[in-house]
Design a protein around this motif. Structure first.
Motif, short mmCIF file in Angstrom:
data_model
loop_
_atom_site.label_atom_id
_atom_site.label_comp_id
_atom_site.label_asym_id
_atom_site.label_seq_id
_atom_site.Cartn_x
_atom_site.Cartn_y
_atom_site.Cartn_z
N THR A 86 -1.07 3.43 -2.92
CA THR A 86 -2.12 4.13 -2.45
C THR A 86 -2.12 5.43 -3.14
O THR A 86 -3.03 6.05 -3.52
CB THR A 86 -2.17 4.20 -1.02
N ASN A 87 -0.69 5.96 -3.43
CA ASN A 87 -0.64 7.28 -3.85
C ASN A 87 0.11 7.40 -5.31
O ASN A 87 0.37 8.20 -5.59
CB ASN A 87 0.78 8.08 -2.87
N ASN A 145 -5.46 -2.14 -9.38
CA ASN A 145 -6.53 -2.88 -8.47
C ASN A 145 -6.79 -4.07 -8.73
O ASN A 145 -7.11 -4.78 -8.19
CB ASN A 145 -7.26 -1.78 -8.00
N THR A 188 0.67 -1.08 0.02
CA THR A 188 0.06 -0.09 -0.01
C THR A 188 0.74 1.28 0.14
O THR A 188 0.38 2.27 -0.63
CB THR A 188 -0.79 -0.09 1.33
N TYR A 217 -2.59 -1.15 6.66
CA TYR A 217 -3.08 -0.47 5.52
C TYR A 217 -3.34 0.97 6.05
O TYR A 217 -2.95 2.03 5.29
CB TYR A 217 -4.20 -0.90 4.90
N SER A 219 -7.69 11.55 -0.49
CA SER A 219 -7.88 10.03 -0.31
C SER A 219 -7.73 9.64 1.03
O SER A 219 -8.02 8.21 1.38
CB SER A 219 -6.49 9.80 -1.29
N SER A 260 -1.08 4.29 4.68
CA SER A 260 -1.77 5.14 3.89
C SER A 260 -1.85 6.47 4.52
O SER A 260 -2.12 7.46 3.70
CB SER A 260 -3.39 4.65 3.81
#
Length: 574
Positions: A55-56, A80, A51, A197, A374, A201
């Motif tokens: 994530t970014n 994803n 992640t 996560y 996000s 994140s």
């Protein structure tokens, strides 16, 4: 019914610091909780490493590789979807060839190498295009070499993350004997995944946004490699299931064999079925069941099907009764599995829309700090982690539930609660969006920020997280318990397949709504996203009804009804 004794396994135990292999049979004990810190620790670190870069990644593509927003979102969607669907391939390889330990170890190393390449693109200026100027026309596209290094890293990191995602869960559950311990393990496995996560994140994403992309990516590499070291360090304690050959190929043979014998009359004498190379023991070798009777033809012996030693002469013409029953077990699970797809589809839509809603709202915490849009999704992980811990803590109340209701809390009840919480989150989301739209219309709808705190989005996200704490571990536990033993890895990967299919289905659904209605314009203040949520809530209730029908009609592989499948063995051993 204990799963542990259903197949041979080789247990690795320590002997004066050296690994010693021995077979574990039905009477042997599994290593149990001594393996827990190694497996959970490695899974948490692998989640953090995965992640940390994923994530970014949309922002990285836009800022560092000059990719436009739509293309960046499409690339992120593909990643994803692959991360959710490819674990099935890893599960098949683990079941048929390498076993969970090797698949997870190799996949972790491959993922690390992929993130190393991504880290190099963030570290070396020569592997990135020149940054855009003030005008979009001054943006320089990445070169072939820059794209090649970037996408090679993405492919390796994605493949690696897919290989460890659910094989680790199956491997961990196989270290325990009772359903109670396996269910507890799944709870803590998901808790570790959600917690790390959330940490990744926020912490690693903050470093990437405010300190350095390179430092954030290299931290992801370190997390992955440390996770691999922790996983391998526990090898002396693990119990390793022996791969039994390709289970999916075995299922395909049943289909082909039954089709080739479709005109054959089913025999009345059960001795005419093939039970394996050994001599039939009538107390152990049960004839095929009457459900899906057309598949029973695959196990009917005729002249030329077996050799002199009673082994199969042509695998695509004759299968054992056990192979036939394994396929029936998978077929019986498909309706329940399909009900979970639309359970996850609204969640995928909701989480993507949340980011767009947050961009239109006031995200300030105090005068100087603004929450990234996000980062609101972290609330799902936090609420799911807390809920999983509470569910495990209150496990002792299950006997009281049974005393009051007369029935044990079943795994189907747990999944059903998750369905209802998902629908409730959509209802709350619709109400909050209606309030946001009214606030926007009271002011200028074209204003970039509606004077309404984005923290109003928290209730629906918290409900999503609580729902996931119920239905995701419940589904993993159900599939792991009910699937044939040689399909144990594929069973847990079924949940990942649900996520992947739901992710792509949500994309199609949103595109369909955009084309056929005016609910989702570029400016959400001019749209009716609340109607989208109401639509999904109604569909979710219909899907819940479908789930209830499937769960009520379902008979387990031992022909027990859904009410006989306890959530854990606290409710009674099977």
């Amino acid at each position: 019914m204990e799963r542990s004794g259903s197949s041979k396994a080789k247990c690795v135990t320590g002997n004066n610091g050296e690994a010693e292999l021995k077979l574990c049979n039905a009477e042997s004990r599994r290593p149990g909780w001594i393996t827990f810190p190694f497996i959970i620790g490695s899974a948490a670190l692998w989640t953090m490493g995965g992640t940390g870069w994923m994530t970014n990644f949309i922002l990285y593509l836009i800022k560092e590789f000059n990719v436009n927003q739509i293309d960046a979102a499409q690339i992120y969607n593909v990643i994803n979807g692959c991360v959710s669907l490819l674990p099935i391939l890893g599960a098949v390889i683990a079941d048929s060839v390498l076993g969970c330990f090797l698949v997870a170890s190799i996949s972790s190393f491959v993922a690390s190498m992929g993130i190393v390449l991504l880290s190099l693109t963030a570290t070396l200026n020569s592997l990135r295009p020149e940054p855009c100027g003030n005008k979009s026309s001054s943006c320089k596209a990445p070169s072939f070499l820059q794209f090649f290094v970037l996408y090679t890293g993405v492919v390796l990191a994605t493949l690696g993350a897919s290989g460890v995602r659910f094989t680790t869960a199956t491997f961990g559950a196989n270290q325990f004997e009772s359903h109670k311990d396996q269910s507890t393990f799944f709870n803590w496995f998901f808790f570790a995944a959600y917690a790390t996560y959330a940490l990744s994140s926020t912490l690693i994403v903050y470093i990437e946004d405010n300190v350095s992309w390179a430092l954030g990516f290299w931290l992801s590499v370190a997390a992955n490699l440390i996770g691999l070291a922790v996983f391998v360090a526990g090898n002396r304690y693990y119990c390793h299931e022996t791969p039994q050959g390709s289970p999916l190929l075995s299922l395909a043979r049943v289909v082909v064999a039954s089709f080739r014998k479709r005109k054959l009359q089913l025999p009345l004498n059960t001795d005419e079925f093939y039970y394996g190379q050994h001599e039939r023991n009538k107390e152990v070798d049960i004839p095929p069941k009457k459900n899906f009777r057309f598949l029973n033809r695959a196990a009917v012996k005729i002249d030329g099907d077996t050799k002199s030693d009673n082994s199969i002469a042509e695998p695509w013409r004759l299968c054992s009764v056990q192979q036939v029953e394994d396929l029936k077990c998978v077929i019986k699970m498909l309706p329940l599995w399909s009900s979970a797809i639309f359970l996850s589809t609204p969640i995928a839509v909701q989480t993507s829309m949340i980011v767009l809603q947050a961009l239109t709202m006031d995200r300030h915490l105090g005068p100087h700090f603004m929450i990234p849009a996000s980062s609101f999704l972290v609330m799902i992980m936090i609420s799911a982690s807390v809920s999983l811990a509470l569910i495990d803590h209150f496990r002792s109340t299950f006997p009281l539930w049974k005393k009051i209701t007369g029935l044990p809390p079943t795994v189907f009840l747990r999944i059903g609660v998750g369905h209802l919480l998902s629908v409730l989150s959509l209802i709350v989301a619709a109400l909050i969006e209606s309030f946001r739209l009214r606030t926007a219309h009271l002011h200028n709808v074209d204003t970039p920020t509606v004077p309404m705190s984005a923290l109003w989005l928290s209730p629906q996200l918290i409900l999503v997280g609580i729902g996931e704490a119920f239905h995701f571990p419940g589904q993993v536990s159900l599939y792991f318990r009910e699937f044939p033993v040689n399909l144990s890895n594929s069973a847990t990967a079924m949940v990942s397949a649900i996520i992947g299919i739901s992710f792509y289905l949500s994309t199609v659904l949103v595109d369909l709504v955009r084309r056929s209605t005016g609910w989702l314009p570029e400016n959400l203040n001019n749209g009716r996203l609340d109607r989208m949520y109401w639509l999904l809530a109604g569909a979710g209730m219909v899907n819940f009804g479908y789930y209830l029908v499937c769960a009520t009609l379902y008979k387990g592989k031992d022909e027990s009804s859904s009410s006989s499948l306890p959530m854990t063995d606290d409710a009674g051993e099977k």
